[in-house]
Design a protein around this motif. Sequence first.
Motif, PDB file in Angstrom:
ATOM      1  N   GLY A 141     -16.709  27.813 -50.495  1.00 59.10           N
ATOM      2  CA  GLY A 141     -17.262  27.143 -49.328  1.00 59.10           C
ATOM      3  C   GLY A 141     -18.651  27.677 -49.040  1.00 59.10           C
ATOM      4  O   GLY A 141     -18.927  28.852 -49.259  1.00 59.10           O
ATOM      5  N   VAL A 142     -19.512  26.793 -48.596  1.00 56.11           N
ATOM      6  CA  VAL A 142     -20.862  27.177 -48.182  1.00 56.11           C
ATOM      7  C   VAL A 142     -20.914  26.997 -46.670  1.00 56.11           C
ATOM      8  O   VAL A 142     -20.493  25.965 -46.151  1.00 56.11           O
ATOM      9  CB  VAL A 142     -21.933  26.299 -48.865  1.00 56.11           C
ATOM     10  N   GLN A 143     -21.386  27.984 -45.966  1.00 57.78           N
ATOM     11  CA  GLN A 143     -21.394  27.960 -44.501  1.00 57.78           C
ATOM     12  C   GLN A 143     -22.805  27.974 -43.945  1.00 57.78           C
ATOM     13  O   GLN A 143     -23.712  28.531 -44.542  1.00 57.78           O
ATOM     14  CB  GLN A 143     -20.651  29.177 -43.952  1.00 57.78           C
ATOM     15  N   ARG A 144     -22.948  27.383 -42.783  1.00 52.45           N
ATOM     16  CA  ARG A 144     -24.161  27.531 -41.973  1.00 52.45           C
ATOM     17  C   ARG A 144     -23.913  28.676 -41.001  1.00 52.45           C
ATOM     18  O   ARG A 144     -22.771  28.946 -40.643  1.00 52.45           O
ATOM     19  CB  ARG A 144     -24.407  26.270 -41.133  1.00 52.45           C
ATOM     20  N   GLY A 145     -24.969  29.286 -40.537  1.00 54.23           N
ATOM     21  CA  GLY A 145     -24.817  30.310 -39.517  1.00 54.23           C
ATOM     22  C   GLY A 145     -24.400  29.680 -38.185  1.00 54.23           C
ATOM     23  O   GLY A 145     -24.712  28.519 -37.906  1.00 54.23           O
ATOM     24  N   ILE A 146     -23.696  30.429 -37.389  1.00 55.55           N
ATOM     25  CA  ILE A 146     -23.295  29.946 -36.062  1.00 55.55           C
ATOM     26  C   ILE A 146     -24.491  30.102 -35.127  1.00 55.55           C
ATOM     27  O   ILE A 146     -25.126  31.155 -35.073  1.00 55.55           O
ATOM     28  CB  ILE A 146     -22.058  30.703 -35.556  1.00 55.55           C
ATOM     29  N   ALA A 147     -24.789  29.037 -34.402  1.00 49.25           N
ATOM     30  CA  ALA A 147     -26.029  28.943 -33.631  1.00 49.25           C
ATOM     31  C   ALA A 147     -26.098  29.900 -32.439  1.00 49.25           C
ATOM     32  O   ALA A 147     -27.102  30.560 -32.218  1.00 49.25           O
ATOM     33  CB  ALA A 147     -26.245  27.510 -33.159  1.00 49.25           C
ATOM     34  N   ASP A 148     -25.029  29.953 -31.651  1.00 48.07           N
ATOM     35  CA  ASP A 148     -25.080  30.762 -30.434  1.00 48.07           C
ATOM     36  C   ASP A 148     -23.663  31.141 -30.011  1.00 48.07           C
ATOM     37  O   ASP A 148     -22.687  30.815 -30.679  1.00 48.07           O
ATOM     38  CB  ASP A 148     -25.799  30.008 -29.307  1.00 48.07           C
ATOM     39  N   GLU A 149     -23.570  31.838 -28.888  1.00 51.63           N
ATOM     40  CA  GLU A 149     -22.282  32.335 -28.414  1.00 51.63           C
ATOM     41  C   GLU A 149     -21.310  31.203 -28.081  1.00 51.63           C
ATOM     42  O   GLU A 149     -20.120  31.291 -28.390  1.00 51.63           O
ATOM     43  CB  GLU A 149     -22.502  33.229 -27.183  1.00 51.63           C
ATOM     44  N   ALA A 189     -19.940  29.861 -31.244  1.00 51.40           N
ATOM     45  CA  ALA A 189     -19.000  30.829 -31.801  1.00 51.40           C
ATOM     46  C   ALA A 189     -17.642  30.727 -31.115  1.00 51.40           C
ATOM     47  O   ALA A 189     -16.596  30.769 -31.772  1.00 51.40           O
ATOM     48  CB  ALA A 189     -19.560  32.244 -31.673  1.00 51.40           C
ATOM     49  N   GLU A 190     -17.636  30.565 -29.810  1.00 55.06           N
ATOM     50  CA  GLU A 190     -16.373  30.434 -29.080  1.00 55.06           C
ATOM     51  C   GLU A 190     -15.636  29.155 -29.453  1.00 55.06           C
ATOM     52  O   GLU A 190     -14.417  29.168 -29.661  1.00 55.06           O
ATOM     53  CB  GLU A 190     -16.629  30.487 -27.572  1.00 55.06           C
ATOM     54  N   GLY A 233      -8.518  29.268 -34.571  1.00 55.35           N
ATOM     55  CA  GLY A 233      -7.236  29.771 -34.072  1.00 55.35           C
ATOM     56  C   GLY A 233      -6.169  28.695 -34.071  1.00 55.35           C
ATOM     57  O   GLY A 233      -5.005  28.942 -34.425  1.00 55.35           O
ATOM     58  N   SER A 234      -6.547  27.489 -33.688  1.00 54.39           N
ATOM     59  CA  SER A 234      -5.608  26.366 -33.679  1.00 54.39           C
ATOM     60  C   SER A 234      -5.120  26.049 -35.092  1.00 54.39           C
ATOM     61  O   SER A 234      -3.930  25.782 -35.305  1.00 54.39           O
ATOM     62  CB  SER A 234      -6.289  25.144 -33.059  1.00 54.39           C
ATOM     63  N   VAL A 235      -6.032  26.085 -36.059  1.00 56.93           N
ATOM     64  CA  VAL A 235      -5.647  25.828 -37.448  1.00 56.93           C
ATOM     65  C   VAL A 235      -4.674  26.894 -37.943  1.00 56.93           C
ATOM     66  O   VAL A 235      -3.656  26.579 -38.566  1.00 56.93           O
ATOM     67  CB  VAL A 235      -6.899  25.772 -38.358  1.00 56.93           C
ATOM     68  N   VAL A 236      -4.958  28.151 -37.652  1.00 58.68           N
ATOM     69  CA  VAL A 236      -4.087  29.240 -38.089  1.00 58.68           C
ATOM     70  C   VAL A 236      -2.704  29.095 -37.461  1.00 58.68           C
ATOM     71  O   VAL A 236      -1.678  29.229 -38.149  1.00 58.68           O
ATOM     72  CB  VAL A 236      -4.719  30.616 -37.773  1.00 58.68           C
ATOM     73  N   GLU A 237      -2.643  28.798 -36.178  1.00 60.23           N
ATOM     74  CA  GLU A 237      -1.345  28.607 -35.513  1.00 60.23           C
ATOM     75  C   GLU A 237      -0.569  27.447 -36.116  1.00 60.23           C
ATOM     76  O   GLU A 237       0.639  27.550 -36.347  1.00 60.23           O
ATOM     77  CB  GLU A 237      -1.552  28.363 -34.017  1.00 60.23           C
ATOM     78  N   THR A 238      -1.251  26.343 -36.358  1.00 59.51           N
ATOM     79  CA  THR A 238      -0.593  25.166 -36.930  1.00 59.51           C
ATOM     80  C   THR A 238      -0.008  25.483 -38.294  1.00 59.51           C
ATOM     81  O   THR A 238       1.144  25.133 -38.580  1.00 59.51           O
ATOM     82  CB  THR A 238      -1.592  23.989 -37.048  1.00 59.51           C
TER      83      THR A 238
END
Length: 182
Positions: free
Chosen positions: A88-96, A99-100, A107-112
Amino acid sequence: MRVRDWQDILADVTEGSADADGWRAVAGDRRDGIGEDLYLGHPDAGVYQVKTYAKNPFEVQGVGTELARRIDDDLDPLFPERAGGRFGVQRGIADEDDAERTAKRLGSVVETHRDAPTTAADFFDDVMGALDSPAYGPMEYDAYGRPEGLDALADEFEEAERLLSADLDDLVDEEGVARGFQ
């Protein structure tokens, strides 16, 4: 063919409009010299080659180029449809705030997937979707050598292979990497 910094090539991939899950890759050690080779391909976005090496444990240097504007019938069999590895190629997360939001989706994907009988491939695809990855898919990779697909692509793009190898070797020589990490 225009040789550019390897990060510019990855920026082209991340900023493109191709379907994120349509990418395929082949990677492994360079034929000659230190470093790694990576070919990224997408039927509609084209084929890219990147050659990199670790200047030191914290910095990667390299070069790359766009090799083709699309994957034609001759190139298609050189890229894996399914492979033991994924990338996978990722972009940086823009801001806080971004990120949230991303952390909540992840988290939702992991729980599912924790509560459902799914495959590792399904989990990977859903994680890449939650991270809003612009490019991901199957990858043929050998951490200790060169997969067959890598040699086939290098032979197909022989001129690019020669030019990029020469440019990467120049970078290595300029930085004095042969002396060890700096």
